[in-house]
Design a protein around this motif. Structure first.
Motif, PDB file in Angstrom:
ATOM      1  N   VAL A 319       0.834  -1.203   0.000  1.00 17.39           N
ATOM      2  CA  VAL A 319       0.000   0.000   0.000  1.00 17.39           C
ATOM      3  C   VAL A 319       0.871   1.256   0.000  1.00 17.39           C
ATOM      4  CG1 VAL A 319      -1.628   1.365   1.376  1.00 17.39           C
ATOM      5  CG2 VAL A 319      -2.021  -1.093   1.050  1.00 17.39           C
ATOM      6  N   ALA A 320       1.886   1.294   0.869  1.00 15.58           N
ATOM      7  CA  ALA A 320       2.760   2.471   0.949  1.00 15.58           C
ATOM      8  C   ALA A 320       3.492   2.714  -0.363  1.00 15.58           C
ATOM      9  CB  ALA A 320       3.760   2.293   2.093  1.00 15.58           C
ATOM     10  N   VAL A 321       4.030   1.655  -0.960  1.00 16.07           N
ATOM     11  CA  VAL A 321       4.779   1.799  -2.207  1.00 16.07           C
ATOM     12  C   VAL A 321       3.862   2.232  -3.349  1.00 16.07           C
ATOM     13  CG1 VAL A 321       6.079   0.523  -3.958  1.00 16.07           C
ATOM     14  CG2 VAL A 321       6.618   0.215  -1.534  1.00 16.07           C
ATOM     15  N   CYS A 322       2.660   1.671  -3.398  1.00 13.31           N
ATOM     16  CA  CYS A 322       1.711   2.067  -4.443  1.00 13.31           C
ATOM     17  C   CYS A 322       1.303   3.532  -4.290  1.00 13.31           C
ATOM     18  CB  CYS A 322       0.478   1.170  -4.406  1.00 13.31           C
ATOM     19  SG  CYS A 322       0.769  -0.503  -5.059  1.00 13.31           S
ATOM     20  N   ARG A 323       1.109   3.977  -3.071  1.00 11.15           N
ATOM     21  CA  ARG A 323       0.795   5.393  -2.854  1.00 11.15           C
ATOM     22  C   ARG A 323       1.939   6.278  -3.349  1.00 11.15           C
ATOM     23  NH1 ARG A 323      -1.363   4.838   3.387  1.00 11.15           N
ATOM     24  NH2 ARG A 323      -3.562   4.317   2.939  1.00 11.15           N
ATOM     25  N   ASN A 324       3.159   5.876  -3.038  1.00 10.43           N
ATOM     26  CA  ASN A 324       4.314   6.634  -3.523  1.00 10.43           C
ATOM     27  C   ASN A 324       4.347   6.657  -5.046  1.00 10.43           C
ATOM     28  OD1 ASN A 324       5.106   7.012  -0.877  1.00 10.43           O
ATOM     29  ND2 ASN A 324       6.666   5.404  -0.908  1.00 10.43           N
ATOM     30  N   ARG A 325       4.019   5.530  -5.615  1.00 10.84           N
ATOM     31  CA  ARG A 325       4.026   5.419  -7.080  1.00 10.84           C
ATOM     32  C   ARG A 325       3.041   6.413  -7.702  1.00 10.84           C
ATOM     33  NH1 ARG A 325       7.584   2.041 -10.137  1.00 10.84           N
ATOM     34  NH2 ARG A 325       6.625   1.643 -12.161  1.00 10.84           N
ATOM     35  N   LEU A 326       1.865   6.486  -7.120  1.00  7.04           N
ATOM     36  CA  LEU A 326       0.845   7.389  -7.647  1.00  7.04           C
ATOM     37  C   LEU A 326       1.242   8.852  -7.504  1.00  7.04           C
ATOM     38  CD1 LEU A 326      -2.536   5.814  -6.459  1.00  7.04           C
ATOM     39  CD2 LEU A 326      -1.559   5.804  -8.755  1.00  7.04           C
ATOM     40  N   SER A 327       1.907   9.177  -6.399  1.00  7.75           N
ATOM     41  CA  SER A 327       2.275  10.582  -6.156  1.00  7.75           C
ATOM     42  C   SER A 327       3.608  10.956  -6.791  1.00  7.75           C
ATOM     43  CB  SER A 327       2.333  10.853  -4.652  1.00  7.75           C
ATOM     44  OG  SER A 327       3.352  10.068  -4.034  1.00  7.75           O
ATOM     45  N   GLY A 328       4.293   9.978  -7.403  1.00  6.34           N
ATOM     46  CA  GLY A 328       5.571  10.248  -8.044  1.00  6.34           C
ATOM     47  C   GLY A 328       6.711  10.485  -7.075  1.00  6.34           C
ATOM     48  N   THR A 329       6.603   9.913  -5.869  1.00  3.32           N
ATOM     49  CA  THR A 329       7.642  10.082  -4.859  1.00  3.32           C
ATOM     50  C   THR A 329       8.177   8.714  -4.435  1.00  3.32           C
ATOM     51  OG1 THR A 329       6.055   9.999  -3.039  1.00  3.32           O
ATOM     52  CG2 THR A 329       6.534  12.158  -3.984  1.00  3.32           C
ATOM     53  N   THR A 330       9.165   8.731  -3.585  1.00  2.00           N
ATOM     54  CA  THR A 330       9.652   7.507  -2.953  1.00  2.00           C
ATOM     55  C   THR A 330       9.717   7.729  -1.452  1.00  2.00           C
ATOM     56  OG1 THR A 330      11.956   8.193  -3.263  1.00  2.00           O
ATOM     57  CG2 THR A 330      11.011   6.730  -4.935  1.00  2.00           C
ATOM     58  N   GLY A 331       9.643   6.643  -0.710  1.00  2.15           N
ATOM     59  CA  GLY A 331       9.730   6.710   0.743  1.00  2.15           C
ATOM     60  C   GLY A 331      11.169   6.776   1.209  1.00  2.15           C
ATOM     61  N   PRO A 332      11.384   6.658   2.524  1.00  4.61           N
ATOM     62  CA  PRO A 332      12.747   6.732   3.049  1.00  4.61           C
ATOM     63  C   PRO A 332      13.617   5.603   2.522  1.00  4.61           C
ATOM     64  CG  PRO A 332      11.132   6.347   4.815  1.00  4.61           C
ATOM     65  CD  PRO A 332      10.379   6.447   3.544  1.00  4.61           C
ATOM     66  N   GLY A 333      14.825   5.935   2.163  1.00  2.00           N
ATOM     67  CA  GLY A 333      15.779   4.919   1.735  1.00  2.00           C
ATOM     68  C   GLY A 333      16.754   4.603   2.860  1.00  2.00           C
ATOM     69  N   GLU A 334      17.953   4.196   2.504  1.00  3.28           N
ATOM     70  CA  GLU A 334      18.954   3.871   3.516  1.00  3.28           C
ATOM     71  C   GLU A 334      19.424   5.133   4.214  1.00  3.28           C
ATOM     72  OE1 GLU A 334      23.069   1.302   3.844  1.00  3.28           O
ATOM     73  OE2 GLU A 334      22.845   2.708   2.187  1.00  3.28           O
ATOM     74  N   SER A 335      19.569   5.045   5.531  1.00  2.00           N
ATOM     75  CA  SER A 335      20.164   6.137   6.308  1.00  2.00           C
ATOM     76  C   SER A 335      21.384   5.576   7.024  1.00  2.00           C
ATOM     77  CB  SER A 335      19.161   6.700   7.317  1.00  2.00           C
ATOM     78  OG  SER A 335      19.769   7.675   8.141  1.00  2.00           O
ATOM     79  N   ALA A 336      22.549   5.851   6.479  1.00  2.00           N
ATOM     80  CA  ALA A 336      23.788   5.320   7.056  1.00  2.00           C
ATOM     81  C   ALA A 336      24.803   6.429   7.295  1.00  2.00           C
ATOM     82  CB  ALA A 336      24.374   4.255   6.129  1.00  2.00           C
ATOM     83  N   TYR A 337      24.293   7.636   7.504  1.00  2.00           N
ATOM     84  CA  TYR A 337      25.173   8.803   7.619  1.00  2.00           C
ATOM     85  C   TYR A 337      26.105   8.713   8.831  1.00  2.00           C
ATOM     86  CZ  TYR A 337      22.426  10.517  11.547  1.00  2.00           C
ATOM     87  OH  TYR A 337      21.819  10.635  12.778  1.00  2.00           O
ATOM     88  N   ALA A 338      25.655   8.043   9.914  1.00  2.27           N
ATOM     89  CA  ALA A 338      26.463   8.010  11.141  1.00  2.27           C
ATOM     90  C   ALA A 338      27.743   7.211  10.940  1.00  2.27           C
ATOM     91  CB  ALA A 338      25.653   7.429  12.298  1.00  2.27           C
ATOM     92  N   ALA A 339      27.659   6.140  10.141  1.00  2.00           N
ATOM     93  CA  ALA A 339      28.837   5.329   9.803  1.00  2.00           C
ATOM     94  C   ALA A 339      29.660   4.962  11.031  1.00  2.00           C
ATOM     95  CB  ALA A 339      29.702   6.054   8.775  1.00  2.00           C
ATOM     96  N   LEU A 340      28.977   4.533  12.092  1.00  2.00           N
ATOM     97  CA  LEU A 340      29.681   4.170  13.319  1.00  2.00           C
ATOM     98  C   LEU A 340      30.386   2.824  13.157  1.00  2.00           C
ATOM     99  CD1 LEU A 340      26.871   5.113  15.873  1.00  2.00           C
ATOM    100  CD2 LEU A 340      28.965   6.400  15.397  1.00  2.00           C
ATOM    101  N   PRO A 341      31.556   2.658  13.757  1.00  2.00           N
ATOM    102  CA  PRO A 341      32.211   1.353  13.706  1.00  2.00           C
ATOM    103  C   PRO A 341      31.439   0.327  14.523  1.00  2.00           C
ATOM    104  CG  PRO A 341      33.400   2.835  15.180  1.00  2.00           C
ATOM    105  CD  PRO A 341      32.336   3.662  14.509  1.00  2.00           C
ATOM    106  N   VAL A 342      31.506  -0.924  14.081  1.00  2.00           N
ATOM    107  CA  VAL A 342      30.877  -2.025  14.815  1.00  2.00           C
ATOM    108  C   VAL A 342      31.954  -2.685  15.663  1.00  2.00           C
ATOM    109  CG1 VAL A 342      29.550  -4.153  14.669  1.00  2.00           C
ATOM    110  CG2 VAL A 342      29.218  -2.354  12.950  1.00  2.00           C
ATOM    111  N   SER A 343      31.794  -2.602  16.972  1.00  2.00           N
ATOM    112  CA  SER A 343      32.808  -3.139  17.884  1.00  2.00           C
ATOM    113  C   SER A 343      32.727  -4.663  17.956  1.00  2.00           C
ATOM    114  CB  SER A 343      32.612  -2.558  19.286  1.00  2.00           C
ATOM    115  OG  SER A 343      32.828  -1.171  19.291  1.00  2.00           O
ATOM    116  N   PRO A 344      33.852  -5.323  18.237  1.00  2.00           N
ATOM    117  CA  PRO A 344      33.843  -6.785  18.386  1.00  2.00           C
ATOM    118  C   PRO A 344      33.155  -7.206  19.671  1.00  2.00           C
ATOM    119  CG  PRO A 344      36.001  -5.909  18.927  1.00  2.00           C
ATOM    120  CD  PRO A 344      35.198  -4.754  18.385  1.00  2.00           C
ATOM    121  N   MET A 345      32.794  -8.474  19.732  1.00  2.00           N
ATOM    122  CA  MET A 345      32.088  -9.002  20.890  1.00  2.00           C
ATOM    123  C   MET A 345      32.904  -8.851  22.171  1.00  2.00           C
ATOM    124  SD  MET A 345      29.253 -10.277  21.836  1.00  2.00           S
ATOM    125  CE  MET A 345      28.585 -11.054  23.314  1.00  2.00           C
ATOM    126  N   GLY A 346      34.199  -8.895  22.056  1.00  2.00           N
ATOM    127  CA  GLY A 346      35.040  -8.775  23.246  1.00  2.00           C
ATOM    128  C   GLY A 346      34.860  -7.471  23.991  1.00  2.00           C
TER     129      GLY A 346
END
Length: 430
Positions: A319-346
């Motif tokens: 439903v959300a994607v079809c609504r976007n399609r009709l209005s000629g828009t897209t919804g939120p995409g990837e948000s990875a601006y923070a780019a934080l490091p992933v710490s090891p389990m230790g």
């Protein structure tokens, strides 16, 4: 005004979930059209076994050529529910190239290649939605990336696999052993014939990667997630947990470091207090606990798998994607601006429950306590039971790093008075 030309939908896969998607699209067609602003039409269904009877799916829509279906050019939305890495990855990128947006339930693919898929969607100006990939019918992804977009999420703690929760719940409430509980889960259809993906934590790890990425605006891949299964959890572990007012759950835990400079993602069994909201999640249900700066503590609960619940999430995205399609828009995409490091389990800091088999003689407890002290792990409580030269020590620690605990256990195994390390389990939620 409602548009009369229908939006065309291609369905890749028509198993338990896909068949429910097709059924709901047909039975709720008028409601979906009213909510979207245009009719939606099932234009094709790609399957592997075309001879199988699929109730409610016209035979003329069924094809084995999924590539040709997504290349048609008149398809507005592709719904991918076949799972796995290939051919799903190629089919999704091909769909973008030929003008379609995509709704997917493919957790494994998104955890492994989510960044590339988001990039492909953005390059072609299309949507990629995947609410059904993490928690079935439970709205979770949309709240994280939209409702909490103005907040700072610090922790996501959840039960995201119904099969493992059913097994652990049976062990807790009936005293059954692992294999007995697994056999019941299989008989009831909760566990697959090969339950490895569930009981070894692979399914939950993929979901943890997706959740961590969205919650912390950072790319987190499946390989970044520490994973431990639950096959070694015993009835004795549950008995010990009960004595301390706790139970055991297989948890997906995604955390931001206290200094905000890194994140961790992990899946493993853990003891949690009976007073914690996740402790009361029974059977094959899922629940996710979210902690953020402004909203505080939120809990999302419901059925996390199955044809109808998963189809509900797929249709919500449709439903959300079809609504976007009709209005000629897209919804939120990837948000990875923070780019934080992933710490090891230790680097993870938590509490631990350790059960040791030791010789029943004077001085053993002092030796064990010395090892803990030498590795900087502080002991909170100790319970000791002994009989006929054998004894068990159950130790609960204060907070310590996983690396420090690992060094402690390695040193304990070398003591002549320690016959074995029977169980190691993390303690969360306190």
């Amino acid at each position: 005004m409602m548009r009369t030309r229908p939006l065309k939908v291609a369905l890749l896969g028509c198993g338990v979930v896909g068949s429910e998607v097709a059924r709901i699209m047909t039975t709720h067609a008028d409601d979906l059209a009213a909510r979207i602003g245009a009719p939606v039409e099932l234009a094709g269904v790609a399957v592997r076994r075309p001879g199988k009877v699929r109730e409610g799916v016209p035979a003329e829509l069924v094809t084995t050529d999924a590539t040709a279906l997504v290349k048609r050019g008149d398809i507005d939305v592709v719904v991918e529910v076949i799972g796995g890495i290939e051919p799903a990855r190629t089919l999704i990128t091909t769909a973008f190239e030929h003008g379609a947006s995509v709704v997917s339930a493919n957790k494994a693919l998104l955890a492994q290649d989510g960044a590339a898929l988001h990039a492909a969607a953005e390059a072609h100006g299309k949507d990629l939605y995947y609410e059904a990939a993490v928690a079935g019918a439970i709205p979770l992804i949309r709240p994280l990336r939209e409702s909490l977009a103005g907040d700072k999420v610090n922790r996501v703690l959840g039960i995201v696999n119904g099969t493992t929760n059913f097994i652990l719940d049976k062990m807790d409430t009936t005293g059954a052993g692992y294999q007995e509980a697994l056999d019941e889960a299989t008989a009831l259809g909760y566990a697959e014939a090969d339950p490895t993906a569930d009981v070894e934590g692979f399914d939950a790890a993929a979901k943890a990667a997706i959740l961590a990425g969205i919650a912390f605006h950072t790319r987190v891949r499946l390989d970044d997630v520490h994973r431990e299964g639950m096959t070694e959890v015993t009835a004795a572990d549950f008995a010990s947990a009960k004595q301390m007012g706790r139970t055991i759950k297989l948890l997906a835990i995604c955390e931001r470091a206290e200094d905000g400079g890194s994140v961790t993602a992990r899946v493993h069994p853990a003891m949690i207090p009976l007073t914690h909201p996740l402790a009361s999640v029974r059977g094959a249900y899922n629940a996710v606990f979210v902690e953020s700066d402004a909203a505080g503590q939120l809990m999302f609960y419901g059925p996390g798998a199955g044809g109808s619940p998963t189809a509900s999430a797929v249709l919500g995205d449709l439903v959300a994607v079809c609504r976007n399609r009709l209005s000629g828009t897209t919804g939120p995409g990837e948000s990875a601006y923070a780019a934080l490091p992933v710490s090891p389990m230790g680097d993870v800091v938590t509490r631990y429950h350790i059960s040791l088999d030791v010789a029943d003689k004077p001085g053993v407890l002092a030796q064990v306590a010395t090892v803990f002290a030498e590795h900087g792990v502080s002991i909170d409580t100790v319970r000791q039971q002994g009989k006929d030269g054998e004894a068990s020590l159950v130790i609960v620690t204060h907070r310590a790093s996983d690396a420090a605990l690992g060094g402690t256990v390695e040193a304990l195994r070398k003591l002549d008075t320690v016959r074995g390390v029977a169980s190691i389990m993390r303690v969360e939620g306190e």
